[in-house]
Structure formats: structure tokens, C-alpha cells
Scaffold this motif. Structure first.
Motif, PDB file in Angstrom:
ATOM      1  N   ALA A   1       2.792  10.326 -12.326  1.00 60.26           N
ATOM      2  CA  ALA A   1       2.499  10.986 -13.600  1.00 60.26           C
ATOM      3  C   ALA A   1       1.057  11.482 -13.646  1.00 60.26           C
ATOM      4  O   ALA A   1       0.745  12.454 -14.347  1.00 60.26           O
ATOM      5  CB  ALA A   1       2.777  10.038 -14.763  1.00 60.26           C
ATOM      6  N   LEU A   2       0.175  10.830 -12.906  1.00 63.74           N
ATOM      7  CA  LEU A   2      -1.236  11.223 -12.849  1.00 63.74           C
ATOM      8  C   LEU A   2      -1.497  12.310 -11.813  1.00 63.74           C
ATOM      9  O   LEU A   2      -2.638  12.776 -11.696  1.00 63.74           O
ATOM     10  CB  LEU A   2      -2.095  10.003 -12.489  1.00 63.74           C
ATOM     11  CG  LEU A   2      -2.305   8.932 -13.557  1.00 63.74           C
ATOM     12  CD1 LEU A   2      -2.912   7.690 -12.923  1.00 63.74           C
ATOM     13  CD2 LEU A   2      -3.193   9.456 -14.675  1.00 63.74           C
ATOM     14  N   ASP A   3      -0.468  12.674 -11.050  1.00 62.34           N
ATOM     15  CA  ASP A   3      -0.654  13.571  -9.905  1.00 62.34           C
ATOM     16  C   ASP A   3      -1.704  12.990  -8.963  1.00 62.34           C
ATOM     17  O   ASP A   3      -2.599  13.681  -8.480  1.00 62.34           O
ATOM     18  CB  ASP A   3      -1.064  14.979 -10.366  1.00 62.34           C
ATOM     19  CG  ASP A   3      -1.096  15.982  -9.207  1.00 62.34           C
ATOM     20  OD1 ASP A   3      -0.334  15.786  -8.245  1.00 62.34           O
ATOM     21  OD2 ASP A   3      -1.902  16.938  -9.273  1.00 62.34           O
ATOM     22  N   LEU A   4      -1.578  11.682  -8.715  1.00 59.72           N
ATOM     23  CA  LEU A   4      -2.515  10.960  -7.866  1.00 59.72           C
ATOM     24  C   LEU A   4      -1.749  10.462  -6.642  1.00 59.72           C
ATOM     25  O   LEU A   4      -0.997   9.490  -6.734  1.00 59.72           O
ATOM     26  CB  LEU A   4      -3.116   9.776  -8.636  1.00 59.72           C
ATOM     27  CG  LEU A   4      -4.264   9.021  -7.970  1.00 59.72           C
ATOM     28  CD1 LEU A   4      -5.513   9.896  -7.883  1.00 59.72           C
ATOM     29  CD2 LEU A   4      -4.581   7.740  -8.755  1.00 59.72           C
ATOM     30  N   PRO A   5      -1.884  11.122  -5.502  1.00 59.37           N
ATOM     31  CA  PRO A   5      -1.106  10.731  -4.324  1.00 59.37           C
ATOM     32  C   PRO A   5      -1.564   9.384  -3.764  1.00 59.37           C
ATOM     33  O   PRO A   5      -2.701   9.243  -3.316  1.00 59.37           O
ATOM     34  CB  PRO A   5      -1.367  11.871  -3.339  1.00 59.37           C
ATOM     35  CG  PRO A   5      -2.687  12.436  -3.747  1.00 59.37           C
ATOM     36  CD  PRO A   5      -2.760  12.283  -5.237  1.00 59.37           C
ATOM     37  N   LEU A   6      -0.686   8.407  -3.822  1.00 60.55           N
ATOM     38  CA  LEU A   6      -0.971   7.085  -3.264  1.00 60.55           C
ATOM     39  C   LEU A   6       0.043   6.773  -2.166  1.00 60.55           C
ATOM     40  O   LEU A   6       1.188   7.206  -2.234  1.00 60.55           O
ATOM     41  CB  LEU A   6      -0.874   5.999  -4.346  1.00 60.55           C
ATOM     42  CG  LEU A   6      -1.823   6.083  -5.539  1.00 60.55           C
ATOM     43  CD1 LEU A   6      -1.629   4.867  -6.441  1.00 60.55           C
ATOM     44  CD2 LEU A   6      -3.275   6.197  -5.100  1.00 60.55           C
ATOM     45  N   ARG A   7      -0.385   6.013  -1.198  1.00 63.56           N
ATOM     46  CA  ARG A   7       0.555   5.496  -0.208  1.00 63.56           C
ATOM     47  C   ARG A   7       0.476   3.968  -0.215  1.00 63.56           C
ATOM     48  O   ARG A   7      -0.603   3.386  -0.393  1.00 63.56           O
ATOM     49  CB  ARG A   7       0.271   6.057   1.181  1.00 63.56           C
ATOM     50  CG  ARG A   7      -0.999   5.582   1.829  1.00 63.56           C
ATOM     51  CD  ARG A   7      -1.192   6.218   3.204  1.00 63.56           C
ATOM     52  NE  ARG A   7      -2.294   5.632   3.934  1.00 63.56           N
ATOM     53  CZ  ARG A   7      -3.565   5.945   3.733  1.00 63.56           C
ATOM     54  NH1 ARG A   7      -3.882   6.869   2.829  1.00 63.56           N
ATOM     55  NH2 ARG A   7      -4.524   5.355   4.433  1.00 63.56           N
ATOM     56  N   LYS A   8       1.618   3.340   0.003  1.00 64.75           N
ATOM     57  CA  LYS A   8       1.712   1.885  -0.018  1.00 64.75           C
ATOM     58  C   LYS A   8       1.747   1.379   1.417  1.00 64.75           C
ATOM     59  O   LYS A   8       2.584   1.799   2.210  1.00 64.75           O
ATOM     60  CB  LYS A   8       2.979   1.457  -0.772  1.00 64.75           C
ATOM     61  CG  LYS A   8       3.170  -0.045  -0.890  1.00 64.75           C
ATOM     62  CD  LYS A   8       4.445  -0.352  -1.653  1.00 64.75           C
ATOM     63  CE  LYS A   8       4.707  -1.846  -1.754  1.00 64.75           C
ATOM     64  NZ  LYS A   8       5.972  -2.140  -2.476  1.00 64.75           N
ATOM     65  N   GLU A   9       0.837   0.470   1.736  1.00 60.92           N
ATOM     66  CA  GLU A   9       0.744  -0.048   3.090  1.00 60.92           C
ATOM     67  C   GLU A   9       0.620  -1.566   3.070  1.00 60.92           C
ATOM     68  O   GLU A   9      -0.059  -2.135   2.203  1.00 60.92           O
ATOM     69  CB  GLU A   9      -0.477   0.530   3.824  1.00 60.92           C
ATOM     70  CG  GLU A   9      -0.361   1.989   4.192  1.00 60.92           C
ATOM     71  CD  GLU A   9      -1.499   2.448   5.078  1.00 60.92           C
ATOM     72  OE1 GLU A   9      -2.407   1.627   5.355  1.00 60.92           O
ATOM     73  OE2 GLU A   9      -1.487   3.622   5.487  1.00 60.92           O
TER      74      GLU A   9
END
Length: 288
Positions: free
Chosen positions: A185-193
Motif C-alpha cells: 500500500a505504501l509502494d515500498l518494495p520489500l523482500r523477505k529473507e
């Protein structure tokens, strides 16, 4: 002996290079908005809001293997030894008190907010679905400091689960999904590692166990972890003698953590400034 007024260093801004940056009105408002958002997630799930002390006894932290597991992050506090102060005065050149001027360090500055939660509940019996949320100042000795990204002192909001194994696992799944949805929703690209604690020998048994059954996942913006979900199994329940009301066995615990200043760094980098970042957070809150 006091320092003559004409030789004293004039007052000025706290040095950001020391990992102690200040926030102006815009940054402070955005930090509060983010913290209110994350706190509301916990409260909506049934978490009790608590305020815990900023200092913890080093004896308690040592009992939790803190100084064995995180020696590279540890920061301790010691009062002045008034009897030795004259023979070991403050050094203007280094900006430090010498060790001889200090009493033994019996208090530690925790690197995460959740330690206080476990120590507060030590010796208690709790329901199998207990949730607590806290925000606190945390401290980490770093090789270098970067504005808002890596700091000596920073604020961390945590939502902590204490209870059954199923409750602790469900907690991580629920809030991991919330972080992902909020970031979208924030247009914040996160990746989970999956994360492995850096001080472990990469070929050692602890590192192997974490690779086979990860205990920590981080949500990264670029190379910066801004949130994490962590399971501790029954370690803190056993060490702190926190027991389940229905079985009498040690509780399982897990926590979800938000590094607030790191979120500020990611949002302002993504959206270009305080105002645009605050607008993005307001929009995301309205659709979730």
C-alpha cells in the motif's frame, strides 16, 4: 578541577556520525504516525500496551545469554566513582571518562525492546494467547553509523507473543502478512529473507540450525532491514520461568519488530521527502 569557560567546547548539534541524530518536526510527526500505526495493529489483535525501563540489569541479560550471543552490539552503563573522580578526571582530548573513574557496569542498554517483556513476566503464569506491545529506545554498537539507517540509539516498536507454540507461530504469520500488505500500500518494495546472526561461525552448529529451521526473517528495503519476525521457541519461557496457565510448561515466544528510524529512511528515500512520505502513510492507513 573545572574547565575554564573560555576553553570549553561551544554547544552545537549532536554529532550524527556518533549515531545520535535528531529529528525535526516533520520527521517526529512521521515517526509518531508510524508508531501509532504499528501499535494499533497490536492493540487490535488484543495486545496489552506496556512501558518498560530503558535500562536492564546486566545480570539478567547475561542469564539470557545476551553477552554471549550479541557481544558486538553490547552497550553498558556505569555511574561515576566519586571517590576516584579526582584521580581519574574527564579527558577533554578524548571526550571520555577513563575506566578508573567508573563504578562496575551493572546496567545494560538493550538492543531490542522485547528483552524487558520477558524479564517483566519472569516467574509468572500467563494465558496461552498473551500479546504485549511496547516501544523503547534500543542501543547497538555498530562498526559505522549512517543517518537513520544505523544508529547507536533508535526506537523500536515490538509486538510480542507469549503462550502456546501455535500462538507464537500464528503471531508471526499474521503480522508478516500485515507488513507485506502495508508495504504494498505504501509502494515500498520489500523482500523477505531468512536471517542468520552474524557473529555465529557460518560452519557452526547454531548457524546450521538456523539455516535448516530459520528463527528470524527480515523485511529489507534494498540492503536495509526495517522489520523482522522472530521466533525464540521456548528459550525465554524456560530461562525466565514463564509458564503456561493450561499446561504448566514454559511458554513459547515470538516477536515482530519495527525499527522506526529505519522506516523513516526507507520511506523518505522511496517518496522523496517528509511530506510525500507522510502522505503515503496516510493513504496506506486509509485502505488497510
Amino acid at each position: 578541577m573545572s574547565i575554564p569557560a573560555e576553553t570549553r567546547t561551544p554547544p552545537g548539534p549532536i554529532d550524527d556520525r556518533a549515531g545520535l541524530p535528531a529529528l525535526g518536526p516533520e520527521g517526529t510527526a512521521l515517526l509518531r504516525l508510524l508508531d501509532e500505526t504499528f501499535e494499533s495493529w497490536g492493540v487490535s489483535a488484543g495486545a496489552r500496551v506496556m512501558t518498560l525501563p530503558p535500562l536492564l540489569p546486566t545480570a539478567d541479560l547475561a542469564r539470557l545469554d545476551y553477552y554471549d550471543n550479541f557481544p558486538h552490539q553490547a552497550v553498558v552503563v556505569a555511574p561515576l566513582d566519586l571517590e576516584r573522580r579526582e584521580s581519574a578526571p574527564f579527558c577533554c582530548e578524548t571526550g571520555c571518562f577513563p575506566c578508573d573513574a567508573l563504578q562496575p557496569a551493572a546496567l545494560g542498554l538493550p538492543s531490542a525492546s522485547c528483552y524487558g517483556v520477558y524479564l517483566h513476566h519472569q516467574g509468572q503464569t500467563v494465558p496461552s494467547d498473551t500479546l504485549v506491545t511496547v516501544v523503547g529506545w534500543c542501543f547497538r554498537k555498530e562498526e559505522r553509523y549512517e543517518h537513520l539507517r544505523r544508529q547507536l540509539g533508535f526506537r523500536m516498536r515490538e509486538i510480542v507473543a507469549l503462550g502456546s507454540k501455535e500462538h507464537a507461530q500464528r503471531h508471526l504469520e499474521t503480522f508478516g502478512e500485515k507488513i507485506t500488505a502495508f508495504a504494498e500500500a505504501l509502494d515500498l518494495p520489500l523482500r523477505k529473507e531468512a536471517a542468520c546472526d552474524p557473529f555465529y561461525d557460518r560452519g557452526g552448529s547454531k548457524a546450521l540450525m538456523q539455516r535448516l529451521a530459520p528463527v528470524k526473517y527480515e523485511f529489507l528495503f534494498g540492503d536495509l532491514a526495517i522489520s523482522s519476525v522472530n521466533t525464540h521457541r521456548n528459550f525465554f519461557g524456560d530461562r525466565c520461568s514463564i509458564t503456561l496457565a493450561d499446561t504448566g510448561g514454559p511458554v513459547f515466544t515470538s516477536c515482530v519488530a519495527f525499527g522506526l528510524e529505519r522506516w523513516l529512511s526507507a520511506l523518505t528515500q522511496r517518496h522523496g521527502g517528509w511530506e510525500a512520505a507522510a502522505e503515503a502513510v496516510a493513504r496506506a492507513r486509509s485502505v488497510l
